[in-house]
Design a protein around this motif. Structure first.
Motif, PDB file in Angstrom:
ATOM      1  N   LYS A  44       0.857  -1.185   0.000  1.00 20.97           N
ATOM      2  CA  LYS A  44       0.000   0.000   0.000  1.00 20.97           C
ATOM      3  C   LYS A  44       0.889   1.229   0.000  1.00 20.97           C
ATOM      4  N   ARG A  45       0.647   2.117  -0.961  1.00 21.47           N
ATOM      5  CA  ARG A  45       1.433   3.348  -1.047  1.00 21.47           C
ATOM      6  C   ARG A  45       0.886   4.396  -0.082  1.00 21.47           C
ATOM      7  N   HIS A  46       1.675   5.449   0.113  1.00 17.94           N
ATOM      8  CA  HIS A  46       1.248   6.521   1.024  1.00 17.94           C
ATOM      9  C   HIS A  46       0.015   7.249   0.524  1.00 17.94           C
ATOM     10  N   ASP A  47      -0.246   7.180  -0.790  1.00 16.91           N
ATOM     11  CA  ASP A  47      -1.441   7.839  -1.324  1.00 16.91           C
ATOM     12  C   ASP A  47      -2.685   6.968  -1.175  1.00 16.91           C
ATOM     13  N   CYS A  49      -3.170   3.966  -2.482  1.00 14.60           N
ATOM     14  CA  CYS A  49      -3.364   3.034  -3.585  1.00 14.60           C
ATOM     15  C   CYS A  49      -2.590   1.739  -3.329  1.00 14.60           C
ATOM     16  N   GLY A  53       4.547  -5.009  -5.608  1.00 21.32           N
ATOM     17  CA  GLY A  53       5.895  -4.483  -5.709  1.00 21.32           C
ATOM     18  C   GLY A  53       6.882  -5.564  -6.098  1.00 21.32           C
ATOM     19  N   GLU A  64       6.413  -1.389  -9.739  1.00 19.06           N
ATOM     20  CA  GLU A  64       5.099  -1.702  -9.214  1.00 19.06           C
ATOM     21  C   GLU A  64       4.123  -1.986 -10.350  1.00 19.06           C
ATOM     22  N   GLY A 340       7.320  -0.972   6.046  1.00 18.86           N
ATOM     23  CA  GLY A 340       8.187  -0.737   4.894  1.00 18.86           C
ATOM     24  C   GLY A 340       9.501  -1.477   4.903  1.00 18.86           C
ATOM     25  N   ASN A 347      11.513   0.871   2.721  1.00 18.82           N
ATOM     26  CA  ASN A 347      10.863   1.402   1.537  1.00 18.82           C
ATOM     27  C   ASN A 347       9.671   2.259   1.935  1.00 18.82           C
ATOM     28  N   VAL A 349       6.605   2.364   1.648  1.00 18.61           N
ATOM     29  CA  VAL A 349       5.329   1.689   1.427  1.00 18.61           C
ATOM     30  C   VAL A 349       5.017   0.844   2.653  1.00 18.61           C
TER      31      VAL A 349
END
Length: 358
Positions: A44-47, A49, A53, A64, A340, A347, A349
């Motif tokens: 899961k990204r910080h935005d 979404c 990976g 990604e 992360g 990372n 994420v």
């Protein structure tokens, strides 16, 4: 039945298909041929979404592929080079992808009346993949069968011989190994566990072609709240499994065990302080077949440990906050975290619960 977000999402995915995956970002193609990357995991990204990976053997996030939602388990076929990531329970999509970019990613949707439990496996020859699924109208676990040659069409299903079917794998000689967690769920109630007072956990061996039951190991009554969740198979054919306990927090049941065809289940006796730190939950298990080791990870109190693959003896344990996925590395294990961490790298994420090595 009243329409639910689960049903709405299924309809959306069927109409969107590949175009949805391909349009979710410029970095959606893997770059394996440009790198030494060897691992894949959901993230899961910080935005907010979600993506799969691709990670180097040093733990660096390289590329990604965007996803329509959160995934849980992944499987890979050395025979056809493909991998599949399965939506988190009670999701209705799976994404087929090729790290070498020979084919574009593809979304597969669950059949009507079914949802994915988050795991699957390929047949040894790579022609089929199997998915753990829930027939939520009859509360029965099933294993969906998909033809990789015929466009990943769902060509049938076989019974899982239990409920709450979670992780599955297929052995080289065609045995379907099934961890039935024993927990009743229904998509109308999301991830709510509906039968904690009368769970039915079991471990099953079945014929992968016909689904015929070969062996079923039902956990004893005093361990009926010990949900059998994740699996891996050692080089000698021993099946290792990991559990999560749904009973009182003060109980200290065994959390790891193993068995072979024709033999009863054996549980591993871990030191009391290790069991305490696992918090009655092992979220991931992996066998390093080359080294003869078994790795386990738990996010509850942040711990991962290495066991001797011969007898389950504890070799080492390492504190890692929010420890998530674990997979064999050349000499030991690659471990990730929700914060992360991946191997020795950090990372930007949140890694999800499982890792595969491609």
């Amino acid at each position: 039945m009243i329409a639910t977000p689960l049903i709405d999402r299924r309809v959306f995915l069927r109409s969107a298909g590949l175009a949805f995956v391909a349009g979710l970002g410029a970095r959606s193609a893997f770059a394996l041929e440009r790198t030494d990357a060897v691992y894949a995991s959901g993230l899961k990204r910080h935005d907010g979404c979600f993506a799969i990976g691709l990670v180097s053997e040093q733990g660096t996030l390289i590329d990604e592929i965007a996803l329509p939602g959160r995934v849980h388990g992944l499987c890979h076929s050395a025979a056809n080079g493909l991998s599949v990531a399965f939506a988190r329970r009670p999701g209705t999509f799976a994404v087929v992808f090729d790290a070498k970019r020979r084919v574009e990613p593809r979304i597969v949707t669950a059949a009507e009346g079914r949802h994915y439990f988050g795991h699957g496996a390929f047949s040894p020859d790579g022609r089929l993949f199997y998915a753990s699924e829930n027939d939520f109208d009859t509360n029965a676990g099933v294993v969906g069968i998909y033809d990789c040659i015929a466009g990943f069409e769902r060509v049938g299903e076989v019974p899982a011989h239990g409920i709450g079917t979670h992780d599955i794998t297929v052995t080289a000689d065609g045995l379907l190994v099934i961890a039935n967690g024993g927990i009743e769920t229904h998509p109308d109630f999301g991830r709510t566990k509906l039968n904690l007072d009368h769970m039915e956990p079991s471990l099953v061996l079945a014929d992968a072609k016909t689904g015929a039951l070969i062996e079923k190991h039902v956990l004893p009554p005093d361990l009926k709240q010990l949900s059998t969740r994740h699996l891996d198979v050692a080089l000698d054919g021993r099946i290792w499994f990991a559990c999560q306990y749904e009973g009182p927090r003060t109980d200290r049941p065994p959390l790891v065990g193993h068995f072979t065809k024709g033999a009863p289940i054996s549980f591993v006796e871990l030191p009391d302080n290790t069991t305490d730190r696992l918090g009655n939950y092992v979220g991931a298990i992996a066998v390093n077949r080359t080294q003869g080791l078994v790795g386990i990870a738990s996010p509850k109190n942040g711990l991962w440990a290495i066991l001797d693959g011969r007898d389950g003896r504890l070799i080492s344990e390492t504190v890692l906050t929010d420890a998530a996925g674990i997979a064999p590395s050349p000499t030991s294990f690659a471990v990730s975290s929700y914060r992360g961490d991946f191997l020795d790298r950090k990372n930007p994420v949140a890694w999800d619960q499982h890792i595969i090595r491609l």
